[in-house]
Every structure is written in structure tokens, then in C-alpha cells.
Design a protein around this motif. Structure first.
Motif, PDB file in Angstrom:
ATOM      1  N   VAL A 196      49.388  45.524 -39.988  1.00 48.71           N
ATOM      2  CA  VAL A 196      50.165  45.636 -38.747  1.00 48.71           C
ATOM      3  C   VAL A 196      51.634  45.327 -38.996  1.00 48.71           C
ATOM      4  N   SER A 197      51.925  44.361 -39.868  1.00 44.96           N
ATOM      5  CA  SER A 197      53.322  43.979 -40.127  1.00 44.96           C
ATOM      6  C   SER A 197      54.108  45.105 -40.769  1.00 44.96           C
ATOM      7  N   HIS A 198      53.427  46.023 -41.467  1.00 46.79           N
ATOM      8  CA  HIS A 198      54.112  47.140 -42.115  1.00 46.79           C
ATOM      9  C   HIS A 198      54.124  48.413 -41.273  1.00 46.79           C
ATOM     10  N   VAL A 199      53.181  48.524 -40.366  1.00 42.52           N
ATOM     11  CA  VAL A 199      53.052  49.756 -39.586  1.00 42.52           C
ATOM     12  C   VAL A 199      53.953  49.760 -38.359  1.00 42.52           C
ATOM     13  N   PHE A 200      54.133  48.585 -37.732  1.00 38.33           N
ATOM     14  CA  PHE A 200      54.899  48.516 -36.490  1.00 38.33           C
ATOM     15  C   PHE A 200      56.196  47.731 -36.685  1.00 38.33           C
ATOM     16  N   HIS A 201      57.234  48.157 -35.986  1.00 34.97           N
ATOM     17  CA  HIS A 201      58.530  47.477 -36.026  1.00 34.97           C
ATOM     18  C   HIS A 201      58.654  46.555 -34.818  1.00 34.97           C
ATOM     19  N   HIS A 202      59.246  45.384 -35.024  1.00 33.36           N
ATOM     20  CA  HIS A 202      59.435  44.413 -33.951  1.00 33.36           C
ATOM     21  C   HIS A 202      60.926  44.219 -33.716  1.00 33.36           C
ATOM     22  N   GLU A 203      61.371  44.499 -32.499  1.00 32.03           N
ATOM     23  CA  GLU A 203      62.786  44.335 -32.189  1.00 32.03           C
ATOM     24  C   GLU A 203      63.217  42.877 -32.298  1.00 32.03           C
ATOM     25  N   SER A 204      62.316  41.956 -31.949  1.00 34.04           N
ATOM     26  CA  SER A 204      62.666  40.529 -31.978  1.00 34.04           C
ATOM     27  C   SER A 204      62.640  39.946 -33.382  1.00 34.04           C
ATOM     28  N   ARG A 205      62.092  40.677 -34.346  1.00 35.76           N
ATOM     29  CA  ARG A 205      62.025  40.261 -35.744  1.00 35.76           C
ATOM     30  C   ARG A 205      61.473  38.836 -35.894  1.00 35.76           C
ATOM     31  N   PRO A 206      60.208  38.619 -35.595  1.00 34.71           N
ATOM     32  CA  PRO A 206      59.611  37.279 -35.679  1.00 34.71           C
ATOM     33  C   PRO A 206      59.661  36.717 -37.090  1.00 34.71           C
ATOM     34  N   VAL A 207      59.794  35.391 -37.184  1.00 33.04           N
ATOM     35  CA  VAL A 207      59.911  34.729 -38.488  1.00 33.04           C
ATOM     36  C   VAL A 207      58.552  34.349 -39.064  1.00 33.04           C
ATOM     37  N   CYS A 208      57.493  34.556 -38.291  1.00 33.47           N
ATOM     38  CA  CYS A 208      56.136  34.212 -38.729  1.00 33.47           C
ATOM     39  C   CYS A 208      55.254  35.449 -38.599  1.00 33.47           C
ATOM     40  N   PRO A 209      54.524  35.833 -39.645  1.00 26.44           N
ATOM     41  CA  PRO A 209      53.692  37.038 -39.560  1.00 26.44           C
ATOM     42  C   PRO A 209      52.629  36.959 -38.476  1.00 26.44           C
ATOM     43  N   LEU A 210      52.038  35.793 -38.259  1.00 22.00           N
ATOM     44  CA  LEU A 210      51.018  35.657 -37.224  1.00 22.00           C
ATOM     45  C   LEU A 210      51.642  35.749 -35.838  1.00 22.00           C
ATOM     46  N   GLN A 211      52.857  35.235 -35.689  1.00 21.61           N
ATOM     47  CA  GLN A 211      53.567  35.373 -34.422  1.00 21.61           C
ATOM     48  C   GLN A 211      53.854  36.851 -34.136  1.00 21.61           C
ATOM     49  N   GLY A 212      54.345  37.558 -35.159  1.00 19.42           N
ATOM     50  CA  GLY A 212      54.603  38.979 -34.994  1.00 19.42           C
ATOM     51  C   GLY A 212      53.347  39.750 -34.646  1.00 19.42           C
ATOM     52  N   HIS A 213      52.230  39.357 -35.248  1.00 17.59           N
ATOM     53  CA  HIS A 213      50.958  40.027 -34.972  1.00 17.59           C
ATOM     54  C   HIS A 213      50.568  39.831 -33.508  1.00 17.59           C
ATOM     55  N   ARG A 214      50.718  38.614 -33.006  1.00 12.74           N
ATOM     56  CA  ARG A 214      50.358  38.350 -31.610  1.00 12.74           C
ATOM     57  C   ARG A 214      51.268  39.108 -30.646  1.00 12.74           C
ATOM     58  N   MET A 215      52.528  39.287 -31.018  1.00  6.79           N
ATOM     59  CA  MET A 215      53.490  39.963 -30.150  1.00  6.79           C
ATOM     60  C   MET A 215      53.302  41.476 -30.139  1.00  6.79           C
ATOM     61  N   CYS A 216      52.636  42.020 -31.137  1.00  5.32           N
ATOM     62  CA  CYS A 216      52.505  43.470 -31.279  1.00  5.32           C
ATOM     63  C   CYS A 216      51.429  44.007 -30.337  1.00  5.32           C
ATOM     64  N   VAL A 217      51.836  44.670 -29.277  1.00  5.87           N
ATOM     65  CA  VAL A 217      50.869  45.209 -28.310  1.00  5.87           C
ATOM     66  C   VAL A 217      50.377  46.589 -28.725  1.00  5.87           C
ATOM     67  N   GLU A 218      51.162  47.287 -29.573  1.00  6.36           N
ATOM     68  CA  GLU A 218      50.788  48.656 -29.955  1.00  6.36           C
ATOM     69  C   GLU A 218      49.489  48.707 -30.740  1.00  6.36           C
ATOM     70  N   LYS A 219      49.204  47.645 -31.489  1.00  9.07           N
ATOM     71  CA  LYS A 219      48.044  47.684 -32.386  1.00  9.07           C
ATOM     72  C   LYS A 219      46.739  47.895 -31.637  1.00  9.07           C
ATOM     73  N   GLY A 220      46.679  47.434 -30.388  1.00  3.65           N
ATOM     74  CA  GLY A 220      45.442  47.529 -29.625  1.00  3.65           C
ATOM     75  C   GLY A 220      45.231  48.861 -28.945  1.00  3.65           C
ATOM     76  N   ARG A 221      46.244  49.719 -28.940  1.00  2.42           N
ATOM     77  CA  ARG A 221      46.094  51.012 -28.265  1.00  2.42           C
ATOM     78  C   ARG A 221      46.437  52.174 -29.204  1.00  2.42           C
ATOM     79  N   THR A 222      46.195  51.953 -30.479  1.00  5.28           N
ATOM     80  CA  THR A 222      46.537  52.930 -31.498  1.00  5.28           C
ATOM     81  C   THR A 222      45.295  53.651 -32.011  1.00  5.28           C
ATOM     82  N   ASN A 223      45.435  54.955 -32.222  1.00  6.06           N
ATOM     83  CA  ASN A 223      44.415  55.703 -32.954  1.00  6.06           C
ATOM     84  C   ASN A 223      44.782  55.551 -34.427  1.00  6.06           C
ATOM     85  N   TRP A 224      44.090  54.649 -35.107  1.00  7.27           N
ATOM     86  CA  TRP A 224      44.499  54.277 -36.459  1.00  7.27           C
ATOM     87  C   TRP A 224      44.346  55.413 -37.455  1.00  7.27           C
ATOM     88  N   GLU A 225      43.339  56.225 -37.278  1.00  7.60           N
ATOM     89  CA  GLU A 225      43.147  57.321 -38.228  1.00  7.60           C
ATOM     90  C   GLU A 225      44.324  58.299 -38.157  1.00  7.60           C
TER      91      GLU A 225
END
Length: 339
Positions: A196-225
């Protein structure tokens, strides 16, 4: 507070809801020969440095856990789980070659300690179970001795478990290449956070990967294939903010031209040279084929003793680079084919 300080990010990983679709889709892109995920015009490589950041266990002056060739004695395990040595010997089982203690018994022991208010011992068993379930999963419902040994090394000596669970990630995808029906049995929460950290861009640029993961809403509505099939190098989030200020890159160990890893199932190598761009350095073209030669051994039997000794020795002489990688060169991603 002591628990959060010692085990916070490992516990946070246990709270990650992993997308099965994302991991299954990612598996289709694994390149067995060069140990990476190869897309149209670029590669992504799970690296020690990135997984240290996700787990909150940067090596720095910390020693990496490497299997010594001997599993811990039942006496040593008994001190942690507060079960007699005799009882542990009775409970110990061997299922499909995996030796360990049934997970159910340790869960029951943890509940009993909590009811007795023995919180220090309860936390020890809780974290041991998290190590088994999250970092070192297996299909046999056992807390295997290999995972216990890794936990003890972290618990007593603060040895980093990253070098132990990262090879299990690589090994599980290698098994999938050998047998398509093989299950994906590895630390999928860390792998999912990494993806997720490589696929999606975060405008807020979180300093913690787990924080960035929690902030990423796109991951839950993505067709991953569809998403992974359409990815190009220009769309990748190569260097999230949480990687800034990192130490030099581990490029090779001892006699090995790349990095040999020793997991709970055996040994496998990976190629940091293919991860140069995602670690913040410019790509300078394709690497020499002789420095990305693969090897893999499974199990810790006598036949593999020599390679285990070579790997342990190699980790006494590691080569890290920084300035050498910053030379002016081609900053674009280069896709290396294994064919």
C-alpha cells in the motif's frame, strides 16, 4: 506503556486487516529468479530497510537474529511461558515436520495468568502468540520452536526479527512458483502495508508507515487485480516520507554478492541492487547478472549445515553503501528480466 514501547508496532500489525485480493494479485508478479515483483517497466523488492521501518526495529547497532543451529531448551522456554519443563515436553508435538507447542495450550495459559493478575508473564505469552500468528504463521496451529527462538532473541537481546521473517515472505512466493496451489503463509500484514505504501500517494506524507496505512482509504475500495495490471513506474510512490533519514543501505554480506537471509524454514537471498530507486537512490542501469544469482535451501538438516555456517559468517562482514549509490545516473526505473 512498557508494552507499547517494547512491542507497539508488532501489536499494531496484528490489527491490520489484510486484503486477500491484494496479496493474491501481487503474487502473480513474483519473479522467482531475481527475487522481486516485476511489473511492466519496473520492479518492487521487499527490503530489510523497509520492513525494519514497518516493524519499528531498525538494525542500527542492533544485532540481527540468525538461527544458531540449535533450538532453545525446554527449560528456557518454560521460564517464559510459566509451564514446567516436564509439561512442555509432554505438550510438544511434531506436525508435518514442524515442532512446537499447540497454540491452544498457550492461549489457555495466557488466560489463566491474566485471571491471576500475573501481567508480566501474560504479556510475554501474548507477544509470543503474536510472533507466531503475525510474523511466523504456519498451517499446523503450533507455536513452533523456531518462532519461539526468534521471540526469545528479541525479548532478551533485542535482536531484530526482520532478517528472520522477510525470508519466509520470499520463500512462500517461491513455493507458489513451484506449486500454484501452495498457500501464502508469511507475514502478510507487513507485506500489505509495504504494498500500500508504494501503490498510493499520501498528500500529508505520514512519517510512520502504519499511520500512512491507516490514513489510506483507497486501499479498501480498489480492484487490486486491475490496479496492479495497470501500474507503471511513473505511478509508483517510490520514496514515502517515512523512509527519509534512513541509514545506509545493506547491499551485501561477506562472500555473497547480495544479501543472504535465514528464516524459520531455511535460507534464501534477495537483491538490494534492484531496490535502489525505492530506497531513494537513482537507478544506473541493469546490474550484472552474476550479482543477482539466486540460491535457496529449505530446512536445517545436516546436509545444509555448511551453507548455514557460511551465512552466519557472512553476516559478520556486511557492506553498507550510501555515497556510492548517489552518483549521477539514470533516475528512471529499469525493469530487469530473468529470462
Amino acid at each position: 506503556q512498557a508494552f507499547r514501547k517494547a512491542y507497539g508496532k508488532i501489536w499494531d500489525l496484528a490489527m491490520i486487516e489484510v486484503s486477500v485480493e491484494a496479496i493474491a494479485s501481487l503474487a502473480q508478479y513474483y519473479d522467482q529468479l531475481i527475487r522481486c515483483f516485476t511489473f511492466g517497466d519496473f520492479q518492487l523488492v521487499p527490503t530489510i530497510e523497509e520492513f525494519e521501518g514497518i516493524l519499528g526495529c531498525p538494525l542500527g547497532g542492533r544485532k540481527s537474529y540468525l538461527f544458531s543451529g540449535f533450538y532453545p531448551s525446554m527449560e528456557r522456554v518454560a521460564k517464559v511461558v510459566k509451564i514446567s519443563t516436564q509439561e512442555l515436553d509432554r505438550l510438544k508435538q511434531n506436525r508435518n515436520g514442524v515442532v512446537g507447542i499447540p497454540r491452544q495450550h498457550l492461549e489457555e495459559r495466557a488466560k489463566a495468568l491474566a485471571n491471576q493478575g500475573q501481567w508480566t508473564s501474560f504479556i510475554d505469552i501474548l507477544v509470543l502468540l503474536v510472533f507466531r500468528i503475525i510474523l511466523f504463521p504456519n498451517m499446523d496451529r503450533l507455536v513452533d520452536i523456531a518462532a519461539i527462538d526468534t521471540f526469545l532473541a528479541y525479548h532478551h537481546s533485542k535482536e531484530s526479527p526482520v532478517v528472520a521473517f522477510l525470508p519466509d515472505d520470499y520463500d512462500t512466493f517461491n513455493l507458489r512458483c513451484e506449486k500454484s496451489s501452495a498457500g501464502i503463509v508469511c507475514c502478510t500484514p507487513a507485506l500489505y502495508v509495504w504494498l500500500v505504501s508504494h501503490v498510493f500517494h499520501h498528500e500529508s506524507r505520514p512519517v510512520c508507515p502504519l499511520q500512512g496505512h491507516r490514513m489510506c482509504v483507497e486501499k479498501g475500495r480498489t480492484n487490486w487485480e486491475e490496479l496492479l495490471a495497470g501500474m507503471i513506474g511513473a505511478s509508483v510512490s517510490w520514496f514515502p516520507r517515512w523512509k527519509e533519514g534512513g541509514a545506509m543501505i545493506l547491499c551485501s554480506c561477506g562472500e555473497f554478492p547480495n544479501v543472504p537471509l535465514m528464516g524459520t524454514r531455511g535460507c534464501i537471498n534477495y537483491n538490494p541492487i534492484l531496490a535502489i530507486r525505492q530506497l531513494g537512490y537513482p537507478m544506473r542501469g541493469a546490474p550484472l547478472k552474476e550479482i543477482i544469482v539466486p540460491f535457496i535451501t529449505r530446512g536445517f538438516n545436516e546436509a545444509n549445515a555448511k551453507i548455514l555456517q557460511r551465512i552466519c559468517k557472512a553476516w559478520n562482514t556486511v557492506e553498507r553503501k550510501d555515497k556510492e549509490l548517489r552518483a549521477i545516473g539514470n533516475a528512471s526505473s529499469v525493469a530487469i528480466t530473468s529470462g
